[in-house]
Every structure is written in structure tokens, then in C-alpha cells.
Design an enzyme around this catalytic site. Structure first.
Site, PDB file in Angstrom:
ATOM      1  CG  ASP A   1       3.645   1.188   5.247  1.00 20.61           C
ATOM      2  OD1 ASP A   1       4.865   1.023   5.457  1.00 20.61           O
ATOM      3  OD2 ASP A   1       3.163   2.309   5.001  1.00 20.61           O
TER       4      ASP A   1
ATOM      5  CD  GLU B   1       7.872   5.493   4.922  1.00 18.60           C
ATOM      6  OE1 GLU B   1       8.279   6.668   4.795  1.00 18.60           O
ATOM      7  OE2 GLU B   1       7.397   4.862   3.963  1.00 18.60           O
ATOM      8  CD  GLU B   2       5.312   4.268   1.266  1.00 18.73           C
ATOM      9  OE1 GLU B   2       5.268   5.473   0.954  1.00 18.73           O
ATOM     10  OE2 GLU B   2       6.213   3.492   0.905  1.00 18.73           O
TER      11      GLU B   2
ATOM     12  CG  HIS C   1       6.304   5.164  -3.988  1.00 20.80           C
ATOM     13  ND1 HIS C   1       5.585   6.155  -3.337  1.00 20.80           N
ATOM     14  CD2 HIS C   1       6.995   4.523  -3.011  1.00 20.80           C
ATOM     15  CE1 HIS C   1       5.846   6.105  -2.030  1.00 20.80           C
ATOM     16  NE2 HIS C   1       6.706   5.120  -1.817  1.00 20.80           N
TER      17      HIS C   1
END
Ligand code: ZN
Ligand code: ZN
Length: 413
Positions: free
Chosen positions: A85, A152-153, A384
């Protein structure tokens, strides 16, 4: 720390120019076409098309999760996980394959989307390793599970795969591996035994008071004053209740209350995030947070606050024996100087939920994604960041080599 230039991963991976070019194509395609957590539909199809080309059977698990099951006779079963993702971030880079994608969050908000955590490098490395293994059936025996995990996030993906019966659908692996790109020199990996990434517990807390005019505090129970005490006192848990050598973090990330300066509001709401490395510390911190919230409310004469769990990440624990063995293997393929000792991170990952559901050991390591000049500049982008775009080489070669070496350490003939 400089790389050992004589030991470039590209030399060690027995791949022709063809695969090398294709690997870059995979990466550029994935980077330019990121998708939000649990919406990785086109990414899943892209992976499935690749597995089809290689003649590897695959199964959908947990919606957009894909598991390739590469069977090659009797032998050990080993699992390798890559998360798929991307994030709601507007990319700030000049690369030709820069993302201009948009997506829609669960609440309907339209957002820019970017592989700002580098999961595209994870997918590329595992697709490449799969191609090498599929072409080298004489060199190994057993079964390799190529686990492409969504979400995952948001901590939703590993959970979704396990709940969808992942471990009933595929053979039981004796170990599960995973890796993550990090700020660091491309060509290097970092690995450490034991707890390597933290538990994360996120809660939403609602405080209840009694609304009144700002001039008449005697008629109120002020949830803002109550909340201020709680936020301050929560910081004393780590400082005063936890051994100074044990890791814990308590962060209040949001606090919302009130609409006007002369109204004492009826309620206040805050969210907090708690990070710990060990079970006993986690239990202690969570209990202390509950105790402080309840006791401060009682001290204010307020009703009992409401505490809701938002999400939870498991810890990632590197099995010491497996990690020691793998560290030796990685040194062999990447060069002694390119395998560094990782500092355990207070960041979290849902990778650990996959091996934990079966009770099998796992190893998770990190690889660098930036060139020497960027490392030396002191302005290396972090995960990020809108500038977190790893250099393709030698990052991808290193990740593919590490994945391949880990898998082969179990299944090589
Ligand atoms: Zn991330
Ligand atoms: Zn990530």
C-alpha cells in the site's frame, strides 16, 4: 559508513540485463501507480499478472492480498512478505515516474497518493526474487510463499489476511521474512535480534463535563481543565513509572474541545498513541494510562470517560537464532561492511501479525535507499516524507539479493 564497492549486489544476483531492466520497470510502474491501504486492486492485478507469467499459482487473501505459492517438490516451506500500500501524500520529487495519482479515503476525502513509505521497493524486490527462483528450479527444493500484503499503513492488512484464513489456504512456513526500506545508504542493510519494532496502541478518549456559561464556572465541570491535567499527568508515566532503560512513548496527538471562548463545553476528545517494546512494559503503561484518566476524572467530579481502541500494531520480534543465521548469510552476499546492526525502532509494522498467528519465528530487517551524497547532506528524507523516493540502484538489487539469500538459506539444495 561507506559501501564495499567490490561487492555490489548487482554482481551477485545472477540476473541478466533483461531482468535488471524489468525490475526497474516494475519499480517505475508501481511508483507511478500507488494505491491507498486496502484499495490495492490494480497493484494486486499487476502482481498476479507477473506470477502468471512465471507460472506461479496464487490466491487472493484478505481482499487485495495476493499470495504466490511457488512449489518445487519436497522440502522446507518459507514465507516472505512484501507490503503493497501507499499513502495520502502529494509527491515532491523530480523523478520521471513521479506519482500524480489521486485516491479516496474511507471518509470520502479525495487525496493525492504516493508510495511515500517505499513499499514499491518491497514489492519489486519480491517480484524479482520470485522470477529468479522460478527460473532456477534445479537450485532449490521446497515451497516459497510470496506474501504480498495490503494495508500495512492502517494495520488492517495483516489482520485481514489472517482473518481470511491465510494459514489455512497455504502450507505452514517454518519461518517468515520481511524487509523495509529506510533512510540509510543504498547497498546496506540493518538487522538486529530481538524486539525490533514497537507495539503501538492508539486510543480515542472522550471526557464528559457539565456545560455552562464561561462566567459561571461554579455550575460547570470543565472538561478542558480536566483534559489538561490528564495530558500533563500522562507524561509522568514514562518519566516516573517505567525503568529508565526500558522503552516507552506516550503521545497525545490530537485534542479537541469547545466552540466559543465564553462557553465551558460539555465534552472534550483526545487521541493518544502508546509505543512499547515488551509485554510487561506495555501492560504497565496501558494500565497506568487508564488509571490516570479515571482518577483525574474522579478528581474533577466528572463522569467516567469513554476509552475506545482505534487500532493496534503488534510488536516485531526477530527470533535470535534465525536472525544470527540470516545475518551471516547477508554478510556473505552483500559484504561484511554492508550489513549493519539495526537500532530497534519505536515505529510499528503489522508484519509481526503474520508469523504470530501461527507461532512461527520471523526476521525483519531494513535496507537503505539513498546515495552517499544524500546521506552526507544530512537532509535524507524520512519515511512518509513527500521526498521519500529511494534511488533505484543499488537499493532494489540489495533488497532483491537479501530476499533471495534469505529464502535460499532455507530451501537451497
Ligand atoms: Zn509507512
Ligand atoms: Zn512502511
Amino acid at each position: 559508513m561507506s559501501t564495499d564497492q567490490s561487492l555490489q549486489p548487482a554482481d551477485r544476483l545472477e540476473l541478466g540485463e533483461d531482468l535488471r531492466a524489468r525490475m526497474l520497470e516494475f519499480y517505475r510502474h508501481l511508483h507511478a501507480n500507488p494505491e491507498l491501504s486496502m484499495q490495492e486492486h490494480r497493484t494486486a492485478e499487476f502482481i498476479e499478472a507477473h506470477l502468471d507469467t512465471l507460472g506461479i499459482e496464487h490466491v487472493r487473501v484478505g481482499g487485495t492480498g495476493v499470495v504466490g505459492v511457488l512449489r518445487n517438490g519436497d522440502g522446507p516451506v518459507v514465507g516472505f512478505r512484501a507490503d503493497t500500500d501507499a499513502l495520502p501524500i502529494e509527491e515532491d520529487s523530480a523523478v520521471a515516474y513521479r506519482s500524480t495519482a489521486r485516491g479516496t479515503l474511507e471518509d470520502g476525502t479525495e487525496v493525492p497518493v504516493m508510495h511515500g513509505c517505499g513499499h514499491d521497493t518491497h514489492v519489486t524486490a519480491l517480484m524479482t526474487a520470485a522470477e529468479v527462483l522460478a527460473a532456477d528450479r534445479d537450485g532449490w527444493a521446497g515451497t516459497v510463499l510470496l506474501i504480498f500484503q495490503p494495508g500495512e499503513e492502517t494495520a488492517a492488512g495483516a489482520k485481514a489476511m489472517v482473518e481470511d484464513g491465510l494459514w489455512e489456504k497455504v502450507p505452514r512456513p517454518e519461518v517468515v521474512y520481511g524487509q523495509h526500506v529506510m533512510p540509510g545508504l543504498a547497498g546496506t542493510v540493518e538487522i538486529v535480534p530481538g524486539a525490533v519494532m514497537a507495539y503501538a496502541d492508539s486510543w480515542k478518549v472522550t471526557l464528559f463535563g457539565e456545560q455552562s456559561h464561561g462566567s459561571q464556572p461554579q455550575d460547570s465541570i470543565d472538561p478542558i481543565v480536566l483534559g489538561a491535567h490528564i495530558v500533563t499527568r500522562l507524561q509522568s508515566i514514562v518519566a516516573r513509572e517505567i525503568h529508565p532503560r526500558r522503552a516507552a512513548v506516550v503521545t497525545v496527538g490530537t485534542f479537541h474541545a469547545g466552540l466559543k471562548e465564553n462557553i465551558i463545553p460539555a465534552s472534550a476528545e483526545f487521541t493518544l498513541n502508546i509505543r512499547t517494546m515488551d509485554d510487561d512494559v506495555r501492560e504497565r503503561v496501558l494500565a497506568s494510562v487508564r488509571r490516570v484518566i479515571a482518577a483525574e476524572a474522579a478528581a474533577s467530579g466528572a463522569p467516567e470517560p469513554r476509552i475506545e481502541e482505534l487500532y493496534r500494531f503488534p510488536r516485531n520480534f526477530n527470533d535470535p537464532a534465525e536472525t544470527e543465521a540470516l545475518t551471516g548469510v547477508l554478510r556473505g552476499v552483500l559484504g561484511e561492511g554492508n550489513v549493519l546492526e539495526a537500532e530497534p525502532k519505536m515505529g510499528s509494522e503489522d508484519f509481526g501479525a503474520l508469523p504470530a498467528a501461527l507461532g512461527v519465528p520471523s526476521v525483519f530487517w531494513f535496507f537503505g535507499g539513498f546515495d552517499q551524497a544524500t546521506v552526507d547532506s544530512g537532509t535524507m528524507p524520512v519515511n512518509h516524507s513527500p521526498r521519500f523516493v529511494p534511488v533505484p540502484e543499488p537499493t532494489l538489487w540489495t533488497a532483491a539479493t537479501a530476499a533471495l539469500a534469505a529464502i535460499r538459506s532455507k530451501v537451497a539444495r
